[in-house]
Design a protein around this motif. Structure first.
Motif, PDB file in Angstrom:
ATOM      1  N   GLN A 126      26.747 -37.373  14.043  1.00  0.00           N
ATOM      2  CA  GLN A 126      26.797 -35.970  14.447  1.00  0.00           C
ATOM      3  C   GLN A 126      27.134 -35.090  13.250  1.00  0.00           C
ATOM      4  O   GLN A 126      28.037 -35.404  12.480  1.00  0.00           O
ATOM      5  CB  GLN A 126      27.836 -35.756  15.545  1.00  0.00           C
ATOM      6  N   ALA A 127      26.401 -34.005  13.115  1.00  0.00           N
ATOM      7  CA  ALA A 127      26.679 -33.009  12.078  1.00  0.00           C
ATOM      8  C   ALA A 127      26.831 -31.651  12.740  1.00  0.00           C
ATOM      9  O   ALA A 127      26.104 -31.322  13.672  1.00  0.00           O
ATOM     10  CB  ALA A 127      25.555 -32.965  11.053  1.00  0.00           C
ATOM     11  N   VAL A 128      27.787 -30.874  12.245  1.00  0.00           N
ATOM     12  CA  VAL A 128      28.002 -29.527  12.754  1.00  0.00           C
ATOM     13  C   VAL A 128      27.940 -28.546  11.588  1.00  0.00           C
ATOM     14  O   VAL A 128      28.652 -28.712  10.593  1.00  0.00           O
ATOM     15  CB  VAL A 128      29.355 -29.399  13.480  1.00  0.00           C
ATOM     16  N   VAL A 129      27.071 -27.573  11.703  1.00  0.00           N
ATOM     17  CA  VAL A 129      26.983 -26.472  10.736  1.00  0.00           C
ATOM     18  C   VAL A 129      27.676 -25.263  11.343  1.00  0.00           C
ATOM     19  O   VAL A 129      27.417 -24.911  12.497  1.00  0.00           O
ATOM     20  CB  VAL A 129      25.514 -26.132  10.405  1.00  0.00           C
ATOM     21  N   GLY A 130      28.571 -24.656  10.592  1.00  0.00           N
ATOM     22  CA  GLY A 130      29.255 -23.453  11.040  1.00  0.00           C
ATOM     23  C   GLY A 130      28.817 -22.262  10.210  1.00  0.00           C
ATOM     24  O   GLY A 130      28.704 -22.362   8.986  1.00  0.00           O
ATOM     25  N   TYR A 131      28.549 -21.137  10.887  1.00  0.00           N
ATOM     26  CA  TYR A 131      28.109 -19.920  10.212  1.00  0.00           C
ATOM     27  C   TYR A 131      29.050 -18.776  10.564  1.00  0.00           C
ATOM     28  O   TYR A 131      29.354 -18.549  11.743  1.00  0.00           O
ATOM     29  CB  TYR A 131      26.684 -19.568  10.635  1.00  0.00           C
ATOM     30  N   CYS A 132      29.522 -18.063   9.550  1.00  0.00           N
ATOM     31  CA  CYS A 132      30.391 -16.907   9.757  1.00  0.00           C
ATOM     32  C   CYS A 132      29.774 -15.699   9.060  1.00  0.00           C
ATOM     33  O   CYS A 132      29.440 -15.767   7.877  1.00  0.00           O
ATOM     34  CB  CYS A 132      31.792 -17.166   9.211  1.00  0.00           C
ATOM     35  N   ASP A 133      29.628 -14.588   9.817  1.00  0.00           N
ATOM     36  CA  ASP A 133      29.085 -13.360   9.232  1.00  0.00           C
ATOM     37  C   ASP A 133      30.172 -12.328   8.961  1.00  0.00           C
ATOM     38  O   ASP A 133      29.880 -11.194   8.576  1.00  0.00           O
ATOM     39  CB  ASP A 133      28.008 -12.763  10.135  1.00  0.00           C
ATOM     40  N   GLY A 134      31.426 -12.717   9.157  1.00  0.00           N
ATOM     41  CA  GLY A 134      32.538 -11.797   8.953  1.00  0.00           C
ATOM     42  C   GLY A 134      33.114 -11.266  10.237  1.00  0.00           C
ATOM     43  O   GLY A 134      34.241 -10.775  10.270  1.00  0.00           O
ATOM     44  N   VAL A 135      32.340 -11.372  11.335  1.00  0.00           N
ATOM     45  CA  VAL A 135      32.812 -10.947  12.659  1.00  0.00           C
ATOM     46  C   VAL A 135      32.826 -12.128  13.613  1.00  0.00           C
ATOM     47  O   VAL A 135      33.793 -12.363  14.329  1.00  0.00           O
ATOM     48  CB  VAL A 135      31.922  -9.820  13.232  1.00  0.00           C
ATOM     49  N   ASN A 136      31.735 -12.883  13.619  1.00  0.00           N
ATOM     50  CA  ASN A 136      31.578 -13.992  14.557  1.00  0.00           C
ATOM     51  C   ASN A 136      31.387 -15.318  13.835  1.00  0.00           C
ATOM     52  O   ASN A 136      30.969 -15.352  12.676  1.00  0.00           O
ATOM     53  CB  ASN A 136      30.363 -13.741  15.466  1.00  0.00           C
ATOM     54  N   VAL A 137      31.677 -16.384  14.567  1.00  0.00           N
ATOM     55  CA  VAL A 137      31.411 -17.742  14.088  1.00  0.00           C
ATOM     56  C   VAL A 137      30.510 -18.435  15.107  1.00  0.00           C
ATOM     57  O   VAL A 137      30.778 -18.391  16.311  1.00  0.00           O
ATOM     58  CB  VAL A 137      32.708 -18.551  13.907  1.00  0.00           C
ATOM     59  N   TRP A 138      29.444 -19.049  14.621  1.00  0.00           N
ATOM     60  CA  TRP A 138      28.565 -19.859  15.457  1.00  0.00           C
ATOM     61  C   TRP A 138      28.564 -21.281  14.908  1.00  0.00           C
ATOM     62  O   TRP A 138      28.659 -21.485  13.694  1.00  0.00           O
ATOM     63  CB  TRP A 138      27.134 -19.342  15.427  1.00  0.00           C
ATOM     64  N   THR A 139      28.451 -22.261  15.798  1.00  0.00           N
ATOM     65  CA  THR A 139      28.324 -23.653  15.365  1.00  0.00           C
ATOM     66  C   THR A 139      27.048 -24.245  15.939  1.00  0.00           C
ATOM     67  O   THR A 139      26.641 -23.930  17.056  1.00  0.00           O
ATOM     68  CB  THR A 139      29.534 -24.500  15.791  1.00  0.00           C
ATOM     69  N   PHE A 140      26.433 -25.119  15.155  1.00  0.00           N
ATOM     70  CA  PHE A 140      25.156 -25.722  15.514  1.00  0.00           C
ATOM     71  C   PHE A 140      25.288 -27.234  15.331  1.00  0.00           C
ATOM     72  O   PHE A 140      25.693 -27.691  14.259  1.00  0.00           O
ATOM     73  CB  PHE A 140      24.041 -25.161  14.644  1.00  0.00           C
ATOM     74  N   VAL A 141      24.949 -27.990  16.373  1.00  0.00           N
ATOM     75  CA  VAL A 141      25.200 -29.432  16.390  1.00  0.00           C
ATOM     76  C   VAL A 141      23.890 -30.211  16.339  1.00  0.00           C
ATOM     77  O   VAL A 141      22.970 -29.961  17.132  1.00  0.00           O
ATOM     78  CB  VAL A 141      25.987 -29.830  17.658  1.00  0.00           C
ATOM     79  N   GLY A 142      23.822 -31.151  15.407  1.00  0.00           N
ATOM     80  CA  GLY A 142      22.694 -32.068  15.338  1.00  0.00           C
ATOM     81  C   GLY A 142      23.170 -33.494  15.533  1.00  0.00           C
ATOM     82  O   GLY A 142      24.249 -33.863  15.042  1.00  0.00           O
ATOM     83  N   GLU A 143      22.405 -34.285  16.267  1.00  0.00           N
ATOM     84  CA  GLU A 143      22.796 -35.674  16.531  1.00  0.00           C
ATOM     85  C   GLU A 143      21.619 -36.617  16.324  1.00  0.00           C
ATOM     86  O   GLU A 143      20.475 -36.282  16.637  1.00  0.00           O
ATOM     87  CB  GLU A 143      23.312 -35.826  17.958  1.00  0.00           C
ATOM     88  N   THR A 144      21.933 -37.791  15.796  1.00  0.00           N
ATOM     89  CA  THR A 144      20.947 -38.856  15.605  1.00  0.00           C
ATOM     90  C   THR A 144      21.562 -40.162  16.110  1.00  0.00           C
ATOM     91  O   THR A 144      22.659 -40.531  15.689  1.00  0.00           O
ATOM     92  CB  THR A 144      20.556 -39.004  14.124  1.00  0.00           C
ATOM     93  N   LYS A 145      20.862 -40.838  17.000  1.00  0.00           N
ATOM     94  CA  LYS A 145      21.372 -42.100  17.538  1.00  0.00           C
ATOM     95  C   LYS A 145      20.936 -43.270  16.669  1.00  0.00           C
ATOM     96  O   LYS A 145      19.877 -43.251  16.049  1.00  0.00           O
ATOM     97  CB  LYS A 145      20.895 -42.289  18.972  1.00  0.00           C
TER      98      LYS A 145
END
Length: 217
Positions: A126-145
């Protein structure tokens, strides 16, 4: 139109090599998919800024904290990434997840297999990318079995690439795949990191880079 610049906080030469390939790849693959290269949607620039990483099983929690710490230093839109293994029998708790790296650093490959996971055990990368624009934070999850190898294989000693065998490649470890011609590009066709990164870039394409002052007035 020039794509928005986003800084990627990482000092890993392995991650930088993967991004250098990924930015030339299409955003999506398959019939009817967007063939535009990822680099046309996002100008990723690397930075060595140090980040704080709390010890958490949850990769999402780690990345949320990590990207906020990166933004406080950079004061510009940025991303971070963290990855780990999740054993199938511990999927409900996400173990070892965010604890994978300290365990790996302490035990190294062979002892990690002996003490944490059994050879042949089903696992999720599992990998998680986090993005911050200065106001909000979003996370994006990728998975490989995949499965854990019986022993470490391959010379590319990037994290647990020597012991993780994705289902798509018939028992080869990530490290073995990367030793083959165009192997790194082949890895990225199934990589959990590439999946998470594509989700981030798609978010950027659909919603823009965000506005630091959107919630001020």
């Amino acid at each position: 139109m020039k794509p928005p610049t986003v800084y990627y906080a990482t000092s890993s030469p392995f991650k930088r090599a993967e991004i250098d390939i990924l930015r030339k790849e299409p955003l999506a693959v398959g019939e009817g998919a967007d063939p535009t290269p990822i680099g046309d949607y996002c100008d990723l620039q690397f930075t060595n800024v140090a980040t704080n990483e709390p010890l958490e099983i949850s990769l999402n929690k780690m990345v949320d904290h990590k990207v906020r710490s990166a933004y406080r230093q950079l004061l510009t839109p940025c991303i971070v990434e963290h990855a780990g293994l999740i054993l199938e029998k511990q999927e409900s708790t996400g173990f070892p997840g965010g604890l994978t790296q300290p365990m790996w650093d302490s035990l190294e490959a062979q002892e990690f297999l002996e003490r944490v996971g059994r050879p042949g055990e089903i696992a999720i990368a599992q990998a998680v990318v986090g993005y911050c624009d200065g106001v909000n934070v979003w996370t994006f999850v990728g998975e490989t079995k995949g499965k854990l190898a019986a022993e470490p294989r391959g010379k590319r000693e990037f994290y647990w690439d020597t012991i993780f065998c994705p289902d798509e490649f018939g028992g080869e470890t990530y490290a073995e795949i990367c030793e083959q011609p165009d192997g790194l590009a082949r890895k990225l066709t199934v990589s959990q990191s590439a999946k998470a990164m594509r989700q981030f870039v798609e978010h950027l394409r659909n919603h823009g880079p965000g506005n630091l002052f959107a919630n001020v007035f």
